[in-house]
Design a protein around this motif. Structure first.
Motif, PDB file in Angstrom:
ATOM      1  N   VAL A  96       0.863  -1.185   0.000  1.00 25.64           N
ATOM      2  CA  VAL A  96       0.000   0.000   0.000  1.00 25.64           C
ATOM      3  C   VAL A  96       0.897   1.232   0.000  1.00 25.64           C
ATOM      4  O   VAL A  96       1.738   1.406   0.889  1.00 25.64           O
ATOM      5  N   VAL A  97       0.712   2.072  -1.012  1.00 26.69           N
ATOM      6  CA  VAL A  97       1.543   3.261  -1.218  1.00 26.69           C
ATOM      7  C   VAL A  97       0.666   4.496  -1.102  1.00 26.69           C
ATOM      8  O   VAL A  97      -0.437   4.534  -1.653  1.00 26.69           O
ATOM      9  N   THR A  98       1.162   5.506  -0.403  1.00 26.11           N
ATOM     10  CA  THR A  98       0.444   6.777  -0.348  1.00 26.11           C
ATOM     11  C   THR A  98       1.351   7.894  -0.847  1.00 26.11           C
ATOM     12  O   THR A  98       2.569   7.859  -0.650  1.00 26.11           O
ATOM     13  N   SER A  99       0.745   8.854  -1.521  1.00 23.99           N
ATOM     14  CA  SER A  99       1.499   9.989  -2.037  1.00 23.99           C
ATOM     15  C   SER A  99       0.553  11.177  -2.164  1.00 23.99           C
ATOM     16  O   SER A  99      -0.573  11.145  -1.658  1.00 23.99           O
ATOM     17  N   ILE A 127      -2.714   5.306  -3.015  1.00 26.19           N
ATOM     18  CA  ILE A 127      -3.690   6.237  -2.453  1.00 26.19           C
ATOM     19  C   ILE A 127      -3.083   7.631  -2.484  1.00 26.19           C
ATOM     20  O   ILE A 127      -2.079   7.896  -1.808  1.00 26.19           O
ATOM     21  N   ASN A 128      -3.669   8.523  -3.285  1.00 24.55           N
ATOM     22  CA  ASN A 128      -3.223   9.920  -3.328  1.00 24.55           C
ATOM     23  C   ASN A 128      -4.145  10.742  -2.450  1.00 24.55           C
ATOM     24  O   ASN A 128      -5.336  10.876  -2.740  1.00 24.55           O
ATOM     25  N   ASP A 129      -3.579  11.274  -1.380  1.00 25.67           N
ATOM     26  CA  ASP A 129      -4.414  11.919  -0.362  1.00 25.67           C
ATOM     27  C   ASP A 129      -3.544  12.877   0.429  1.00 25.67           C
ATOM     28  O   ASP A 129      -2.371  12.586   0.707  1.00 25.67           O
ATOM     29  N   GLY A 130      -4.115  14.015   0.806  1.00 30.58           N
ATOM     30  CA  GLY A 130      -3.390  14.946   1.652  1.00 30.58           C
ATOM     31  C   GLY A 130      -3.230  14.462   3.076  1.00 30.58           C
ATOM     32  O   GLY A 130      -2.445  15.011   3.844  1.00 30.58           O
ATOM     33  N   VAL A 132      -1.994  12.501   6.260  1.00 26.82           N
ATOM     34  CA  VAL A 132      -0.739  11.878   6.662  1.00 26.82           C
ATOM     35  C   VAL A 132      -1.056  10.516   7.262  1.00 26.82           C
ATOM     36  O   VAL A 132      -1.637  10.415   8.343  1.00 26.82           O
ATOM     37  N   TYR A 133      -0.716   9.468   6.546  1.00 28.94           N
ATOM     38  CA  TYR A 133      -1.037   8.113   6.992  1.00 28.94           C
ATOM     39  C   TYR A 133      -0.030   7.650   8.039  1.00 28.94           C
ATOM     40  O   TYR A 133       1.168   7.922   7.935  1.00 28.94           O
ATOM     41  N   ASN A 134      -0.534   6.947   9.046  1.00 27.49           N
ATOM     42  CA  ASN A 134       0.307   6.439  10.121  1.00 27.49           C
ATOM     43  C   ASN A 134       0.916   5.112   9.680  1.00 27.49           C
ATOM     44  O   ASN A 134       0.232   4.095   9.602  1.00 27.49           O
ATOM     45  N   LEU A 135       2.211   5.134   9.398  1.00 26.96           N
ATOM     46  CA  LEU A 135       2.867   3.934   8.884  1.00 26.96           C
ATOM     47  C   LEU A 135       3.087   2.904   9.985  1.00 26.96           C
ATOM     48  O   LEU A 135       3.153   1.707   9.708  1.00 26.96           O
ATOM     49  N   ALA A 136       3.184   3.347  11.241  1.00 27.30           N
ATOM     50  CA  ALA A 136       3.336   2.397  12.347  1.00 27.30           C
ATOM     51  C   ALA A 136       2.070   1.577  12.528  1.00 27.30           C
ATOM     52  O   ALA A 136       2.120   0.430  12.983  1.00 27.30           O
ATOM     53  N   ARG A 137       0.910   2.160  12.184  1.00 30.89           N
ATOM     54  CA  ARG A 137      -0.355   1.443  12.310  1.00 30.89           C
ATOM     55  C   ARG A 137      -0.720   0.706  11.021  1.00 30.89           C
ATOM     56  O   ARG A 137      -1.838   0.249  10.854  1.00 30.89           O
ATOM     57  N   ARG A 138       0.190   0.662  10.084  1.00 26.80           N
ATOM     58  CA  ARG A 138       0.005  -0.040   8.813  1.00 26.80           C
ATOM     59  C   ARG A 138      -1.151   0.526   8.002  1.00 26.80           C
ATOM     60  O   ARG A 138      -1.827  -0.192   7.265  1.00 26.80           O
ATOM     61  N   GLU A 139      -1.378   1.849   8.135  1.00 24.40           N
ATOM     62  CA  GLU A 139      -2.338   2.488   7.240  1.00 24.40           C
ATOM     63  C   GLU A 139      -1.783   2.526   5.826  1.00 24.40           C
ATOM     64  O   GLU A 139      -2.539   2.615   4.859  1.00 24.40           O
ATOM     65  N   ALA A 140      -0.474   2.470   5.691  1.00 22.61           N
ATOM     66  CA  ALA A 140       0.199   2.343   4.404  1.00 22.61           C
ATOM     67  C   ALA A 140       1.569   1.729   4.664  1.00 22.61           C
ATOM     68  O   ALA A 140       2.077   1.758   5.797  1.00 22.61           O
ATOM     69  N   PRO A 148      10.765  16.425   4.991  1.00 17.97           N
ATOM     70  CA  PRO A 148      10.983  15.392   6.012  1.00 17.97           C
ATOM     71  C   PRO A 148       9.673  14.830   6.550  1.00 17.97           C
ATOM     72  O   PRO A 148       8.612  15.445   6.434  1.00 17.97           O
ATOM     73  N   PHE A 149       9.776  13.671   7.170  1.00 17.53           N
ATOM     74  CA  PHE A 149       8.633  13.026   7.819  1.00 17.53           C
ATOM     75  C   PHE A 149       8.621  13.417   9.297  1.00 17.53           C
ATOM     76  O   PHE A 149       9.676  13.552   9.919  1.00 17.53           O
ATOM     77  N   THR A 150       7.426  13.568   9.834  1.00 15.35           N
ATOM     78  CA  THR A 150       7.307  13.953  11.241  1.00 15.35           C
ATOM     79  C   THR A 150       7.051  12.755  12.147  1.00 15.35           C
ATOM     80  O   THR A 150       7.239  12.862  13.359  1.00 15.35           O
ATOM     81  N   GLN A 151       6.612  11.638  11.582  1.00 12.48           N
ATOM     82  CA  GLN A 151       6.375  10.460  12.417  1.00 12.48           C
ATOM     83  C   GLN A 151       7.702   9.892  12.908  1.00 12.48           C
ATOM     84  O   GLN A 151       8.700   9.893  12.193  1.00 12.48           O
TER      85      GLN A 151
END
Length: 298
Positions: A96-99, A127-130, A132-140, A148-151
């Protein structure tokens, strides 16, 4: 009494989001389903976890006491899910890729489609969406973006660069003439991002060389900039990856070239050694290199 983690997850989402509808959106479910599952959970417990109020739901004393434990359960469950997702399955499984906006649609989508065609054992979702998906929760699994990333606890990797330049259409140049730095682009028309976008490097560059241009339009999407420029009404700073594809647009060589913007990918460390993730990232890096070479040749 056995409790289902999926039901407990419902309670945790409601506690975090405050309303049934917001929890449903976070879970990718519906409000009636979330409400029904909460009612069933409270019936099995024989106690209320939430007080129903006009403005939403408020944790009862019991619900508040359970909240920390539920969060710990979620952390453990997510760690197990990531380990399962990261198992060495070769080039099989789901990614699952988000951009964002044009980067996902115009650049990543063709790359991912080619990669998926070469490896039919993979299922790739973009998934193209504004959001911010939580990668630790496997949303993507992978998130591509500028900056930079803030997570916390993510691996970041630079995968490519995007060069920007000022573009105008043939129709615009016929009407307004060739822009010149000497007058700060006085009498010329520009489209910029909306004011909520904040400081954007390529627009700061444009402001320095075009202090006297008229801002005909503010628009928050790059496709709006492209459409306004294509129409002949304005000029705009566009990614060269897009501008050079447009047969009626011309790159305007003004000022010192602006520094390119780096495209970065973020992913959870648990996926570091997953073959399908490594293969896809290498493919994307190669794709950016090919596009950069085509721009130089063109």
């Amino acid at each position: 009494m056995a409790l289902d983690w999926d039901d407990l997850k419902i309670a945790l989402a409601i506690a975090r989001n405050g309303t049934l509808s917001a929890a449903a959106r976070a879970l990718g479910s519906t409000q009636p389903t979330v409400s029904r599952r909460l009612d069933a959970l409270e019936q099995r417990l024989g106690a209320q976890l939430f007080e129903r109020e006009a403005c939403g739901l408020r944790l009862t004393a019991l619900g508040d006491a359970l909240l920390a434990g539920l969060a710990q359960m979620e952390t453990g469950a997510l760690a197990v899910e990531r380990q399962i997702a990261a198992r060495d399955t070769g080039l099989h499984g789901e990614i699952v890729v988000t951009s964002l906006d044009w980067l996902g649609d115009e650049v990543l989508a063709p790359m991912l489609a080619r990669f998926g065609a070469q490896h039919p054992g993979l299922t790739i979702e973009l998934i193209n969406d504004g959001k911010v998906y939580n990668l630790a929760r496997r949303e993507a699994d992978l998130a591509f973006r500028f900056g930079p990333f803030t997570q916390e606890n993510l691996i970041e990797r630079r995968v490519g660069e995007v060069q920007y330049a000022l573009y105008a259409s043939d129709a615009y140049l016929a009407r307004y003439g060739q822009p010149s730095e000497g007058d700060g682009l006085r009498g010329h028309q520009l489209v910029l991002l909306d004011r909520a976008a904040g400081d954007v490097p390529h627009e700061a560059w444009l402001s320095a060389i075009a202090p006297h241009a008229n801002i005909a339009l503010h628009a928050n999407g790059l496709r709006a900039h492209l459409a306004a420029t294509r129409s002949g009404a304005t000029m705009a700073v566009l990614p060269c990856l897009l501008g050079e594809r447009e047969p009626t647009l011309r790159r305007i060589p003004l000022g010192p070239p602006q520094p390119p913007r780096s495209v970065r990918v973020g992913y959870h460390p648990d996926l570091r050694d997953t073959p399908r993730i490594r293969a896809l990232l290498d493919f994307v890096v190669e794709g950016f290199e090919v596009m950069a070479g085509e721009l130089v040749v063109g």
